[in-house]
Design a protein around this motif. Structure first.
Motif, mmCIF file in Angstrom:
data_model
loop_
_atom_site.group_PDB
_atom_site.id
_atom_site.type_symbol
_atom_site.label_atom_id
_atom_site.label_comp_id
_atom_site.label_asym_id
_atom_site.label_seq_id
_atom_site.Cartn_x
_atom_site.Cartn_y
_atom_site.Cartn_z
ATOM 1 N N LEU A 150 0.826 -1.201 0.000
ATOM 2 C CA LEU A 150 0.000 0.000 0.000
ATOM 3 C C LEU A 150 0.867 1.262 0.000
ATOM 4 C CD1 LEU A 150 -2.849 -1.032 2.455
ATOM 5 C CD2 LEU A 150 -2.862 -1.068 -0.043
ATOM 6 N N ALA A 151 2.013 1.199 0.684
ATOM 7 C CA ALA A 151 2.930 2.341 0.662
ATOM 8 C C ALA A 151 3.442 2.580 -0.758
ATOM 9 C CB ALA A 151 4.091 2.102 1.619
ATOM 10 N N ARG A 152 3.789 1.516 -1.462
ATOM 11 C CA ARG A 152 4.269 1.648 -2.837
ATOM 12 C C ARG A 152 3.184 2.243 -3.738
ATOM 13 N NH1 ARG A 152 8.105 -0.631 -6.405
ATOM 14 N NH2 ARG A 152 9.420 -0.812 -4.564
ATOM 15 N N ILE A 153 1.970 1.774 -3.566
ATOM 16 C CA ILE A 153 0.861 2.291 -4.366
ATOM 17 C C ILE A 153 0.626 3.762 -4.053
ATOM 18 C CG2 ILE A 153 -1.644 2.132 -4.699
ATOM 19 C CD1 ILE A 153 -1.267 -0.947 -4.361
ATOM 20 N N GLY A 154 0.699 4.128 -2.769
ATOM 21 C CA GLY A 154 0.552 5.531 -2.390
ATOM 22 C C GLY A 154 1.634 6.413 -2.996
ATOM 23 N N GLU A 155 2.859 5.910 -3.032
ATOM 24 C CA GLU A 155 3.959 6.655 -3.637
ATOM 25 C C GLU A 155 3.722 6.838 -5.134
ATOM 26 O OE1 GLU A 155 7.348 4.317 -2.720
ATOM 27 O OE2 GLU A 155 7.326 4.815 -0.569
ATOM 28 N N MET A 156 3.223 5.810 -5.791
ATOM 29 C CA MET A 156 2.962 5.904 -7.223
ATOM 30 C C MET A 156 1.889 6.951 -7.516
ATOM 31 S SD MET A 156 3.173 1.853 -8.254
ATOM 32 C CE MET A 156 2.915 2.118 -10.014
ATOM 33 N N TRP A 157 0.867 7.015 -6.657
ATOM 34 C CA TRP A 157 -0.163 8.044 -6.831
ATOM 35 C C TRP A 157 0.438 9.439 -6.621
ATOM 36 C CZ3 TRP A 157 -1.969 11.403 -2.950
ATOM 37 C CH2 TRP A 157 -2.968 12.277 -3.391
ATOM 38 N N ALA A 158 1.265 9.588 -5.588
ATOM 39 C CA ALA A 158 1.867 10.886 -5.296
ATOM 40 C C ALA A 158 2.739 11.376 -6.457
ATOM 41 C CB ALA A 158 2.691 10.804 -4.014
ATOM 42 N N ARG A 159 3.304 10.425 -7.219
ATOM 43 C CA ARG A 159 4.153 10.782 -8.358
ATOM 44 C C ARG A 159 3.379 10.829 -9.672
ATOM 45 N NH1 ARG A 159 8.799 6.461 -6.513
ATOM 46 N NH2 ARG A 159 9.630 7.670 -4.766
ATOM 47 N N ASN A 160 2.047 10.757 -9.577
ATOM 48 C CA ASN A 160 1.177 10.806 -10.753
ATOM 49 C C ASN A 160 1.419 9.646 -11.712
ATOM 50 O OD1 ASN A 160 -0.246 13.234 -10.094
ATOM 51 N ND2 ASN A 160 1.572 14.402 -10.693
ATOM 52 N N GLN A 161 1.866 8.509 -11.162
ATOM 53 C CA GLN A 161 2.060 7.323 -11.991
ATOM 54 C C GLN A 161 0.794 6.480 -12.083
ATOM 55 O OE1 GLN A 161 5.409 5.931 -9.694
ATOM 56 N NE2 GLN A 161 6.879 6.551 -11.262
ATOM 57 N N ILE A 162 -0.119 6.696 -11.156
ATOM 58 C CA ILE A 162 -1.439 6.075 -11.219
ATOM 59 C C ILE A 162 -2.460 7.135 -10.822
ATOM 60 C CG2 ILE A 162 -0.622 3.735 -10.717
ATOM 61 C CD1 ILE A 162 -1.614 4.116 -7.831
ATOM 62 N N THR A 163 -3.715 6.902 -11.156
ATOM 63 C CA THR A 163 -4.770 7.846 -10.798
ATOM 64 C C THR A 163 -5.315 7.529 -9.419
ATOM 65 O OG1 THR A 163 -6.552 6.479 -11.708
ATOM 66 C CG2 THR A 163 -5.409 7.970 -13.243
ATOM 67 N N ILE A 164 -6.060 8.482 -8.860
ATOM 68 C CA ILE A 164 -6.688 8.252 -7.561
ATOM 69 C C ILE A 164 -7.693 7.108 -7.656
ATOM 70 C CG2 ILE A 164 -8.519 9.964 -7.942
ATOM 71 C CD1 ILE A 164 -6.711 9.156 -4.600
ATOM 72 N N ALA A 165 -8.334 6.971 -8.826
ATOM 73 C CA ALA A 165 -9.277 5.870 -9.013
ATOM 74 C C ALA A 165 -8.560 4.523 -8.943
ATOM 75 C CB ALA A 165 -10.002 6.013 -10.344
ATOM 76 N N GLU A 166 -7.397 4.450 -9.574
ATOM 77 C CA GLU A 166 -6.621 3.204 -9.527
ATOM 78 C C GLU A 166 -6.173 2.894 -8.106
ATOM 79 O OE1 GLU A 166 -4.323 2.780 -13.766
ATOM 80 O OE2 GLU A 166 -3.849 4.570 -12.581
ATOM 81 N N GLN A 167 -5.808 3.915 -7.361
ATOM 82 C CA GLN A 167 -5.424 3.699 -5.968
ATOM 83 C C GLN A 167 -6.603 3.164 -5.159
ATOM 84 O OE1 GLN A 167 -4.800 7.139 -3.498
ATOM 85 N NE2 GLN A 167 -3.203 6.143 -2.295
ATOM 86 N N HIS A 168 -7.775 3.731 -5.377
ATOM 87 C CA HIS A 168 -8.950 3.293 -4.631
ATOM 88 C C HIS A 168 -9.332 1.859 -4.984
ATOM 89 C CE1 HIS A 168 -10.453 7.663 -3.743
ATOM 90 N NE2 HIS A 168 -9.377 7.325 -3.065
ATOM 91 N N VAL A 169 -9.229 1.517 -6.264
ATOM 92 C CA VAL A 169 -9.544 0.149 -6.686
ATOM 93 C C VAL A 169 -8.572 -0.833 -6.039
ATOM 94 C CG1 VAL A 169 -9.528 -1.422 -8.659
ATOM 95 C CG2 VAL A 169 -10.679 0.789 -8.849
ATOM 96 N N ALA A 170 -7.296 -0.475 -6.008
ATOM 97 C CA ALA A 170 -6.291 -1.350 -5.397
ATOM 98 C C ALA A 170 -6.569 -1.542 -3.912
ATOM 99 C CB ALA A 170 -4.898 -0.761 -5.606
ATOM 100 N N THR A 171 -6.921 -0.463 -3.212
ATOM 101 C CA THR A 171 -7.205 -0.559 -1.785
ATOM 102 C C THR A 171 -8.442 -1.409 -1.526
ATOM 103 O OG1 THR A 171 -6.213 1.626 -1.404
ATOM 104 C CG2 THR A 171 -7.665 0.761 0.311
ATOM 105 N N ALA A 172 -9.464 -1.227 -2.351
ATOM 106 C CA ALA A 172 -10.683 -2.021 -2.191
ATOM 107 C C ALA A 172 -10.394 -3.502 -2.405
ATOM 108 C CB ALA A 172 -11.752 -1.540 -3.169
#
Length: 210
Positions: free
Chosen positions: A47-69
């Protein structure tokens, strides 16, 4: 982005791909080494890696939410197999007001419960009034507050002061990514701590278990 091949990174890859079977297989493999290992050494770094990717605009907030779900779904499927002990002394775990990221706090609640507490998880975005009312009703020996985003720190001082005025005052733990660099939060000496991991929280809380 190519991820390394640790279990945490493989779990992150599966979550980002929306690959439920792969995420489930990775989680079950980690679960054979215990819930502590699954949570601290696989789910948390993923989850930390995914959060970092979102912070760097490598994934969208929607992709982050889907991954967390998906992570929540995979972990929920394992719940019936967790070695839950009989309920012990009460502990309340909550995300502070405005804090919407609840998975980390839920993992802390689970690990405390597995260590013999009766972990009552109040969920995300818990208002100060609701938290204080619940604490007054149940008189827990321990309260854990989760602050994942920096803005969540703003209301901590008055909330901590209100909790300290209760009789008896619970032991207090504060954690989450939003607390990094803020380990100097004014907590009662010896009866409060700012910690960076669920594993450390369980170890610290163990000394206060009635």
């Amino acid at each position: 982005m190519t991820l390394e091949t640790t279990q945490g990174d493989r779990f992150a890859q599966a979550l980002l791909a929306g690959d439920h079977p792969a995420a489930n297989a990775c989680a079950r493999e980690a679960f054979t080494r215990g819930v502590d290992y699954l949570y601290e050494d696989v789910v948390k770094p993923a989850l930390a890696r995914i959060g970092e990717m979102w912070a760097r605009n490598q994934i969208t907030i929607a992709e982050q939410h889907v991954a967390t779900a998906l992570a929540q779904s995979v972990l929920g499927a394992l719940y019936p197999e967790f070695p839950w002990p009989p309920p012990g002394p009460p502990a309340i775990i909550a995300c502070v007001a405005g804090e919407l990221h609840e998975l980390g706090a839920r993992m802390v609640a689970d690990l405390l419960t597995l260590d013999g507490w009766d972990g009552m998880f109040l969920g995300a975005d818990v208002s100060d009034a609701a938290l204080l009312e619940r604490v007054a009703q149940t008189r827990p020996a321990l309260v854990v507050l989760s602050v994942t985003m920096v803005p969540g720190r703003r209301g901590l001082a008055p909330l901590v002061a209100s909790l300290q005025r209760l009789t008896p005052a619970p032991k207090l733990l504060v954690g989450g990514a939003g607390m990094l660099g803020k380990e100097d939060l004014d907590l009662p000496p010896g009866a409060g701590a700012v910690l960076s991991s669920a594993r450390a929280a369980v170890e610290w809380a163990r000394r206060w278990k009635p």
